[in-house]
Design an enzyme around this catalytic site. Structure first.
Site, PDB file in Angstrom:
ATOM      1  N   HIS A  22       0.854  -1.204   0.000  1.00 41.05           N
ATOM      2  CA  HIS A  22       0.000   0.000   0.000  1.00 41.05           C
ATOM      3  C   HIS A  22       0.885   1.248   0.000  1.00 41.05           C
ATOM      4  O   HIS A  22       0.384   2.361   0.001  1.00 41.05           O
ATOM      5  CB  HIS A  22      -0.876   0.039   1.265  1.00 41.05           C
ATOM      6  CG  HIS A  22      -1.686  -1.198   1.460  1.00 41.05           C
ATOM      7  ND1 HIS A  22      -2.844  -1.450   0.738  1.00 41.05           N
ATOM      8  CD2 HIS A  22      -1.500  -2.272   2.264  1.00 41.05           C
ATOM      9  CE1 HIS A  22      -3.320  -2.628   1.119  1.00 41.05           C
ATOM     10  NE2 HIS A  22      -2.543  -3.139   2.028  1.00 41.05           N
ATOM     11  N   HIS A  40       5.281   6.343   7.783  1.00 37.58           N
ATOM     12  CA  HIS A  40       4.898   6.004   6.413  1.00 37.58           C
ATOM     13  C   HIS A  40       4.262   7.266   5.824  1.00 37.58           C
ATOM     14  O   HIS A  40       4.113   8.256   6.530  1.00 37.58           O
ATOM     15  CB  HIS A  40       3.877   4.846   6.405  1.00 37.58           C
ATOM     16  CG  HIS A  40       2.633   5.189   7.138  1.00 37.58           C
ATOM     17  ND1 HIS A  40       2.474   5.008   8.506  1.00 37.58           N
ATOM     18  CD2 HIS A  40       1.502   5.781   6.701  1.00 37.58           C
ATOM     19  CE1 HIS A  40       1.297   5.437   8.859  1.00 37.58           C
ATOM     20  NE2 HIS A  40       0.681   5.928   7.789  1.00 37.58           N
ATOM     21  N   HIS A  54       1.250   8.978   2.720  1.00 36.55           N
ATOM     22  CA  HIS A  54       0.136   8.823   1.785  1.00 36.55           C
ATOM     23  C   HIS A  54       0.311   9.852   0.672  1.00 36.55           C
ATOM     24  O   HIS A  54       0.803  10.959   0.912  1.00 36.55           O
ATOM     25  CB  HIS A  54      -1.193   9.049   2.515  1.00 36.55           C
ATOM     26  CG  HIS A  54      -1.379   8.140   3.669  1.00 36.55           C
ATOM     27  ND1 HIS A  54      -2.013   6.918   3.580  1.00 36.55           N
ATOM     28  CD2 HIS A  54      -0.952   8.228   4.960  1.00 36.55           C
ATOM     29  CE1 HIS A  54      -2.000   6.328   4.758  1.00 36.55           C
ATOM     30  NE2 HIS A  54      -1.350   7.088   5.613  1.00 36.55           N
ATOM     31  N   GLU A  79      -4.641  12.740   3.815  1.00 34.19           N
ATOM     32  CA  GLU A  79      -5.799  12.040   4.413  1.00 34.19           C
ATOM     33  C   GLU A  79      -6.647  13.001   5.238  1.00 34.19           C
ATOM     34  O   GLU A  79      -7.781  12.665   5.620  1.00 34.19           O
ATOM     35  CB  GLU A  79      -5.305  10.884   5.284  1.00 34.19           C
ATOM     36  CG  GLU A  79      -4.523   9.856   4.472  1.00 34.19           C
ATOM     37  CD  GLU A  79      -4.602   8.464   5.030  1.00 34.19           C
ATOM     38  OE1 GLU A  79      -4.317   8.277   6.224  1.00 34.19           O
ATOM     39  OE2 GLU A  79      -4.991   7.567   4.258  1.00 34.19           O
ATOM     40  N   HIS A 102       2.965  10.279   8.170  1.00 37.68           N
ATOM     41  CA  HIS A 102       2.439   9.861   9.473  1.00 37.68           C
ATOM     42  C   HIS A 102       3.528   9.220  10.317  1.00 37.68           C
ATOM     43  O   HIS A 102       4.141   8.231   9.905  1.00 37.68           O
ATOM     44  CB  HIS A 102       1.293   8.865   9.268  1.00 37.68           C
ATOM     45  CG  HIS A 102       0.054   9.506   8.754  1.00 37.68           C
ATOM     46  ND1 HIS A 102      -0.956   8.809   8.132  1.00 37.68           N
ATOM     47  CD2 HIS A 102      -0.336  10.807   8.763  1.00 37.68           C
ATOM     48  CE1 HIS A 102      -1.922   9.645   7.800  1.00 37.68           C
ATOM     49  NE2 HIS A 102      -1.565  10.868   8.163  1.00 37.68           N
ATOM     50  N   THR A 111      -6.327   4.798   9.609  1.00 42.06           N
ATOM     51  CA  THR A 111      -6.988   5.008   8.311  1.00 42.06           C
ATOM     52  C   THR A 111      -6.803   3.779   7.431  1.00 42.06           C
ATOM     53  O   THR A 111      -7.167   3.785   6.255  1.00 42.06           O
ATOM     54  CB  THR A 111      -6.397   6.227   7.577  1.00 42.06           C
ATOM     55  OG1 THR A 111      -5.053   5.899   7.172  1.00 42.06           O
ATOM     56  CG2 THR A 111      -6.391   7.449   8.460  1.00 42.06           C
TER      57      THR A 111
END
Ligand SMILES: NS(=O)(=O)c1c(F)c(F)c(S(=O)(=O)CCO)c(N[C@H]2CCc3ccccc32)c1F
Ligand SMILES: [Zn+2]
Length: 218
Positions: free
Chosen positions: A21, A50, A52, A62, A75, A157
């Protein structure tokens, strides 16, 4: 709220993994601690970080601010080592985790710390691959200069989306380059030869519901 205080150590021998992911950097038993602010008297230890991103820089974060999305969001995931014995146990409690969110803005100067991550991505192109990060990473370099933030009680999330996260989202973004985001999007979601790029991996914001949002202008 009390000031948020960091006792972040520079970390060496960190491992970066392609989760399918996205990428995540594990910092088990890290000496990096977070306390104060909305965290009461408990001490939270950095477990992993990590990020996004979106398929274009118009999306990817997010969280949104007055409806505006950023190009991505880092994050830093911490867990409450004062009250719980493990990350897994902490993830079962509303005060178990504290995740610091930092927005990415696209600009001309690349972020040197993010570049240390980007330089390893060619070695973890496929899901399940991991490698050591040769450089020393100082998590405080990921933080913006202005330390004002919003905070609220929310969830992971990513499945299982436990409602166990004290979210702390910095108001000021850090700058990354489009090239750095392009490198993120070259990671493959598959382990085999098939190439399905992870072009986006953010969960769109959910309704605030009756959650109280608080802010601190450090
Ligand atoms: N946006 S977020 O902060 O909610 C969030 C993620 F978005 C995300 F992708 C991951 S992960 O570890 O890369 C993949 C799922 O394990 C985690 N990892 C967490 C969830 C489960 C777990 C177990 C051990 C260590 C970290 C995590 C995460 F907390
Ligand atoms: Zn995340």
């Amino acid at each position: 709220m009390k000031k948020l205080t960091f006792a972040y150590e520079s970390q060496s021998d960190l491992r970066i993994l392609n989760t399918g992911h996205g990428w995540k950097v594990e910092a088990p038993q890290s000496g990096s601690r977070l306390e104060g602010g909305p965290l009461g008297e408990d001490i939270y230890q950095l477990e992993q970080f990590h990020c996004h991103w979106g398929e274009t820089s118009a999306e990817g974060s997010e969280h949104t601010v007055d409806g505006r999305a950023y190009a991505g969001e880092l994050h830093l995931v911490h867990w409450n080592t004062t009250k719980y014995q493990s990350f897994a146990e902490a993830a079962q409690h509303p005060d178990g985790l504290a995740v610091l969110g930092v927005f990415f803005d696209v600009g001309n100067e690349s972020n040197d710390e993010i570049e240390k991550i980007v330089s390893t991505l060619s070695e973890i192109k496929f899901k399940g691959q991991f490698t050591d990060i040769p450089d020393v990473i100082d998590p405080t370099t990921f933080l913006p200069s202005g330390l004002g933030y919003w905070t609220y009680l929310g969830s992971l999330t990513t499945p299982p989306c436990n409602e166990c996260v004290i979210w702390i989202v910095y108001k000021e973004p850090i700058t990354v380059t489009e090239e750095q985001l392009v490198q993120f999007r070259c990671l493959s979601a598959c382990s085999g030869e098939a190439e399905e790029f992870i072009v986006k991996n953010y969960r769109p914001p959910q309704p605030l519901g009756n959650r109280a949002l608080r802010e601190c202008n450090a």
